[in-house]
Design an enzyme around this catalytic site. Sequence first.
Site, mmCIF file in Angstrom:
data_model
loop_
_atom_site.group_PDB
_atom_site.id
_atom_site.type_symbol
_atom_site.label_atom_id
_atom_site.label_comp_id
_atom_site.label_asym_id
_atom_site.label_seq_id
_atom_site.Cartn_x
_atom_site.Cartn_y
_atom_site.Cartn_z
ATOM 1 N N ASP A 36 0.853 -1.184 0.000
ATOM 2 C CA ASP A 36 0.000 0.000 0.000
ATOM 3 C C ASP A 36 0.893 1.240 0.000
ATOM 4 O OD1 ASP A 36 -2.870 1.126 0.604
ATOM 5 O OD2 ASP A 36 -1.503 2.197 1.958
ATOM 6 N N TYR A 42 3.191 9.618 0.299
ATOM 7 C CA TYR A 42 4.167 8.952 1.175
ATOM 8 C C TYR A 42 5.613 9.127 0.727
ATOM 9 C CZ TYR A 42 0.022 6.372 2.796
ATOM 10 O OH TYR A 42 -1.212 6.021 3.273
ATOM 11 N N LYS A 98 -2.542 6.050 -4.218
ATOM 12 C CA LYS A 98 -3.672 6.950 -3.930
ATOM 13 C C LYS A 98 -3.375 8.363 -4.434
ATOM 14 C CE LYS A 98 -3.850 4.571 0.523
ATOM 15 N NZ LYS A 98 -2.437 4.469 0.943
ATOM 16 N N HIS A 154 -7.544 9.470 -1.882
ATOM 17 C CA HIS A 154 -7.000 9.336 -0.518
ATOM 18 C C HIS A 154 -7.945 9.880 0.560
ATOM 19 C CE1 HIS A 154 -2.754 8.849 1.361
ATOM 20 N NE2 HIS A 154 -3.657 8.708 2.308
HETATM 21 N N1 LIG Z 1 -5.492 5.871 3.705
HETATM 22 C C1 LIG Z 1 -4.998 6.599 4.684
HETATM 23 O O1 LIG Z 1 -5.382 7.767 4.909
HETATM 24 C C2 LIG Z 1 -3.923 6.037 5.528
HETATM 25 C C3 LIG Z 1 -3.297 4.868 5.143
HETATM 26 N N2 LIG Z 1 -2.305 4.315 5.916
HETATM 27 C C4 LIG Z 1 -1.716 3.042 5.449
HETATM 28 O O2 LIG Z 1 -1.787 2.078 6.496
HETATM 29 C C5 LIG Z 1 -0.458 1.620 6.803
HETATM 30 C C6 LIG Z 1 -0.328 1.226 8.276
HETATM 31 O O3 LIG Z 1 -0.663 2.310 9.104
HETATM 32 P P1 LIG Z 1 0.369 3.018 10.104
HETATM 33 O O4 LIG Z 1 -0.155 4.366 10.373
HETATM 34 O O5 LIG Z 1 1.733 2.859 9.581
HETATM 35 O O6 LIG Z 1 0.153 2.240 11.459
HETATM 36 P P2 LIG Z 1 0.317 0.745 12.016
HETATM 37 O O7 LIG Z 1 -0.877 0.495 12.851
HETATM 38 O O8 LIG Z 1 0.672 -0.210 10.954
HETATM 39 O O9 LIG Z 1 1.516 0.914 13.036
HETATM 40 C C7 LIG Z 1 2.852 1.060 12.646
HETATM 41 C C8 LIG Z 1 3.686 1.207 13.911
HETATM 42 O O10 LIG Z 1 3.579 0.009 14.696
HETATM 43 C C9 LIG Z 1 4.879 -0.545 14.922
HETATM 44 N N3 LIG Z 1 4.770 -2.010 14.784
HETATM 45 C C10 LIG Z 1 4.500 -2.706 13.666
HETATM 46 N N4 LIG Z 1 4.416 -4.029 13.923
HETATM 47 C C11 LIG Z 1 4.646 -4.176 15.255
HETATM 48 C C12 LIG Z 1 4.697 -5.292 16.124
HETATM 49 N N5 LIG Z 1 4.489 -6.529 15.679
HETATM 50 N N6 LIG Z 1 4.984 -5.079 17.430
HETATM 51 C C13 LIG Z 1 5.192 -3.811 17.893
HETATM 52 N N7 LIG Z 1 5.147 -2.708 17.124
HETATM 53 C C14 LIG Z 1 4.878 -2.880 15.808
HETATM 54 C C15 LIG Z 1 5.766 0.043 13.855
HETATM 55 O O11 LIG Z 1 7.078 0.169 14.359
HETATM 56 P P3 LIG Z 1 8.320 -0.501 13.588
HETATM 57 O O12 LIG Z 1 8.310 0.067 12.214
HETATM 58 O O13 LIG Z 1 9.500 -0.091 14.409
HETATM 59 O O14 LIG Z 1 8.081 -1.995 13.623
HETATM 60 C C16 LIG Z 1 5.143 1.420 13.635
HETATM 61 O O15 LIG Z 1 5.611 2.339 14.604
HETATM 62 C C17 LIG Z 1 0.429 2.776 6.372
HETATM 63 O O16 LIG Z 1 1.780 2.399 6.241
HETATM 64 C C18 LIG Z 1 -0.229 3.196 5.101
HETATM 65 O O17 LIG Z 1 0.142 2.333 4.041
HETATM 66 C C19 LIG Z 1 -1.937 4.913 7.102
HETATM 67 C C20 LIG Z 1 -2.512 6.086 7.522
HETATM 68 C C21 LIG Z 1 -3.563 6.748 6.780
HETATM 69 O O1 LIG Z 2 -2.115 8.056 4.548
HETATM 70 C C1 LIG Z 2 -1.845 8.864 5.429
HETATM 71 C C2 LIG Z 2 -0.698 8.640 6.318
HETATM 72 O O2 LIG Z 2 -0.844 9.220 7.576
HETATM 73 C C3 LIG Z 2 -1.167 10.596 7.511
HETATM 74 C C4 LIG Z 2 -1.022 11.233 8.883
HETATM 75 O O3 LIG Z 2 -1.814 10.620 9.841
HETATM 76 C C5 LIG Z 2 -2.576 10.677 6.960
HETATM 77 O O4 LIG Z 2 -3.012 12.003 6.899
HETATM 78 C C6 LIG Z 2 -2.602 10.122 5.586
HETATM 79 O O5 LIG Z 2 -3.929 9.942 5.151
#
Ligand SMILES: NC(=O)C1=CN([C@@H]2O[C@H](COP(=O)(O)OP(=O)(O)OC[C@H]3O[C@@H](n4cnc5c(N)ncnc54)[C@H](OP(=O)(O)O)[C@@H]3O)[C@@H](O)[C@H]2O)C=CC1
Ligand SMILES: O=C1CO[C@H](CO)[C@@H](O)[C@@H]1O
Length: 287
Positions: free
Chosen positions: A47, A52, A77, A110
Amino acid sequence: MKNMYDCYTLNNGVKNPCLGYGTYKAADGKSADIIQMAIEAGYRYFDTASFYGTEEYLAEAIRRSGVPREEFFITSKAWKTQMGYENVKEAFRQSLEALKTDYLDLYLIHWPLPEEGYSNWKQLDKETWRGLEELYEEGKVKAIGVSNFLPHHIENLLEDCRVRPAVDQIEFHPGYTQEMTVRYCQEKDILVQAWSPIGRRALLDNEMLQEMAGQYGVSVAQLCIRYAIQRGIVPLPKSSAMERMKQNQDVFGFEITEEDMYRLGTMPQTGWSGLHPDAGSVRRPEK
Ligand SMILES: NC(=O)C1=CN([C@@H]2O[C@H](COP(=O)(O)OP(=O)(O)OC[C@H]3O[C@@H](n4cnc5c(N)ncnc54)[C@H](OP(=O)(O)O)[C@@H]3O)[C@@H](O)[C@H]2O)C=CC1
Ligand SMILES: O=C1CO[C@H](CO)[C@@H](O)[C@@H]1O
């Protein structure tokens, strides 16, 4: 679902794997190394988004891996600044160029336009959707959808769309389950994908979750990822460490009971997006 390569069938017949890797902040070091590690860990579903800055690193990691493009499922997105019919088509072209590919598996709007400050949000969302429909009809993307859309945003598109949205990617994790939007999408055969499925670490110290995870012999992160899967929702966890990348896929060997599913679905609601009336109004501060 038996493993992360098992798929849901989208409303246009395309297969969407049941668990993917999120690339937001996955290239903080400004290199392809972390994403390359994710490919080595077995992920084939990625994704990304123009916002990003990871599209180029994903392309480089795929190139280094030698794994054929067809084995990957790639979502990107269009960002808030790329709304509108012409803009979104140009945004898509730029994403293809950055990703060094000639098609995407899934392309999403997005965010919907904010209603405050945009009296014409309905029209602009629709015009942007027209752009996605055209890209789909030209065969440049296998499925199109939305992200962070609430039911009324989707209703607006459904009024006169040629192609129905196949996906809505929303914030979803225990403590932020957006029940109204999830129910709406599932009734309309729109696949829900979960962003921040482990709440960006905010849930890791939660005592109730720690205790429950301990009973299943898994980590809190695994419990959260499994929770999405049992709700028929696609989790997209991000990690930058091989051990946690693998741990996050290892969620098919246990089953959360109905009672625990209920407990996970009725926790106090606090999320990052904080904008969703059906999920409480408390916004978690950005770190
Ligand atoms: N459409 C939208 O608006 C959005 C989409 N997204 C998408 O969703 C994805 C995931 O969301 P995200 O916000 O990154 O949050 P997540 O819920 O995936 O959390 C990521 C965090 O959790 C930690 N982590 C991951 N696995 C573990 C584990 N097994 N044990 C402990 N800690 C862990 C990571 O640290 P570490 O890296 O050190 O393991 C990182 O700090 C994004 O990367 C993106 O692709 C995100 C936000 C908004
Ligand atoms: O994909 C995303 C990653 O995280 C950002 C910050 O929370 C969001 O705004 C965005 O939609």
